[in-house]
Write a protein that holds these residues in place. Structure first.
Motif, PDB file in Angstrom:
ATOM      1  N   UNK A  45     -11.573 -15.196  -9.628  1.00 18.69           N
ATOM      2  CA  UNK A  45     -10.430 -15.443  -9.027  1.00 18.69           C
ATOM      3  C   UNK A  45      -9.581 -14.295  -9.784  1.00 18.69           C
ATOM      4  N   UNK A  46      -8.792 -13.384  -8.654  1.00 21.06           N
ATOM      5  CA  UNK A  46      -7.929 -12.067  -9.240  1.00 21.06           C
ATOM      6  C   UNK A  46      -6.792 -12.118  -8.739  1.00 21.06           C
ATOM      7  N   UNK A  47      -5.653 -11.507  -9.653  1.00 22.34           N
ATOM      8  CA  UNK A  47      -4.379 -11.564  -9.389  1.00 22.34           C
ATOM      9  C   UNK A  47      -4.121 -10.728  -8.025  1.00 22.34           C
ATOM     10  N   UNK A  48      -3.088 -11.161  -7.156  1.00 20.49           N
ATOM     11  CA  UNK A  48      -2.803 -10.415  -5.957  1.00 20.49           C
ATOM     12  C   UNK A  48      -1.266  -9.900  -6.314  1.00 20.49           C
ATOM     13  N   UNK A  49      -0.374 -10.940  -6.303  1.00 20.54           N
ATOM     14  CA  UNK A  49       1.330 -10.735  -6.664  1.00 20.54           C
ATOM     15  C   UNK A  49       1.768 -11.780  -7.220  1.00 20.54           C
ATOM     16  N   UNK A  50       2.914 -11.315  -7.838  1.00 24.00           N
ATOM     17  CA  UNK A  50       3.721 -12.346  -8.518  1.00 24.00           C
ATOM     18  C   UNK A  50       5.214 -12.036  -8.385  1.00 24.00           C
ATOM     19  N   UNK A  51       5.949 -13.162  -8.288  1.00 25.83           N
ATOM     20  CA  UNK A  51       7.310 -12.860  -8.392  1.00 25.83           C
ATOM     21  C   UNK A  51       8.095 -13.656  -9.395  1.00 25.83           C
ATOM     22  N   UNK A  52       9.316 -12.915 -10.029  1.00 24.37           N
ATOM     23  CA  UNK A  52      10.021 -13.880 -11.011  1.00 24.37           C
ATOM     24  C   UNK A  52      10.818 -15.001 -10.429  1.00 24.37           C
ATOM     25  N   UNK A  53      11.275 -15.984 -11.457  1.00 23.48           N
ATOM     26  CA  UNK A  53      11.980 -16.857 -10.976  1.00 23.48           C
ATOM     27  C   UNK A  53      13.140 -16.514  -9.931  1.00 23.48           C
ATOM     28  N   UNK A  54      13.848 -15.756 -10.084  1.00 23.72           N
ATOM     29  CA  UNK A  54      14.932 -15.267  -9.398  1.00 23.72           C
ATOM     30  C   UNK A  54      14.742 -14.381  -8.110  1.00 23.72           C
ATOM     31  N   UNK A  55      13.336 -13.720  -8.023  1.00 26.31           N
ATOM     32  CA  UNK A  55      12.916 -13.067  -6.985  1.00 26.31           C
ATOM     33  C   UNK A  55      13.318 -11.310  -7.413  1.00 26.31           C
TER      34      UNK A  55
END
Length: 126
Positions: A45-55
């Motif tokens: 499994x590989x990382x694609x994207x992430x977003x912080x709690x408030x965007x």
């Protein structure tokens, strides 16, 4: 109990676009970082994207920069992954994940995420 449900996957041709959605049910969604990961057959499994709690903070894997966009709608408890210019190598099961650890930076590590959805298949034909 946190539940994450992905949708929006499918079979497309190279160059097409897809928009993945993740519906979350946890009470702490608005304070949690969210991520998208993917896993192809026989691969980790590989990382694609992430977003912080408030965007306000987003992270992307190098191989999707400029093509994918992650976003979130906190009142609706939704996370999205807009995928453009899809390539055959983007074929994988895509997973939504939630990091409930308070006060940490947005992470690319699978181990940082506490809850996972069941995944949605994305297949890109050449």
């Amino acid at each position: 109990q946190v539940r994450l449900v992905e949708s929006g996957g499918g079979l497309v041709r190279a160059g097409d676009s897809l928009r993945l959605s993740c519906a979350a049910s946890g009470r702490t969604f608005g304070t949690d970082h969210m991520g998208w990961f993917r896993q192809a057959p026989g691969k980790e499994r590989q990382f694609v994207a992430a977003v912080g709690h408030d965007g306000s903070r987003t992270l992307y894997a190098d191989f999707v920069k400029g093509r994918f966009t992650i976003s979130r709608d906190n009142p609706q408890k939704m996370v999205y992954l807009q995928m453009n210019s899809l390539k055959p190598e983007d074929t994988a099961v895509y997973y939504c994940a939630e990091d409930q650890t308070w006060g940490v930076e947005v992470s690319t590590r699978t181990s940082a995420y506490d809850y996972w959805g069941q995944g949605t298949q994305v297949t890109v034909s050449s």
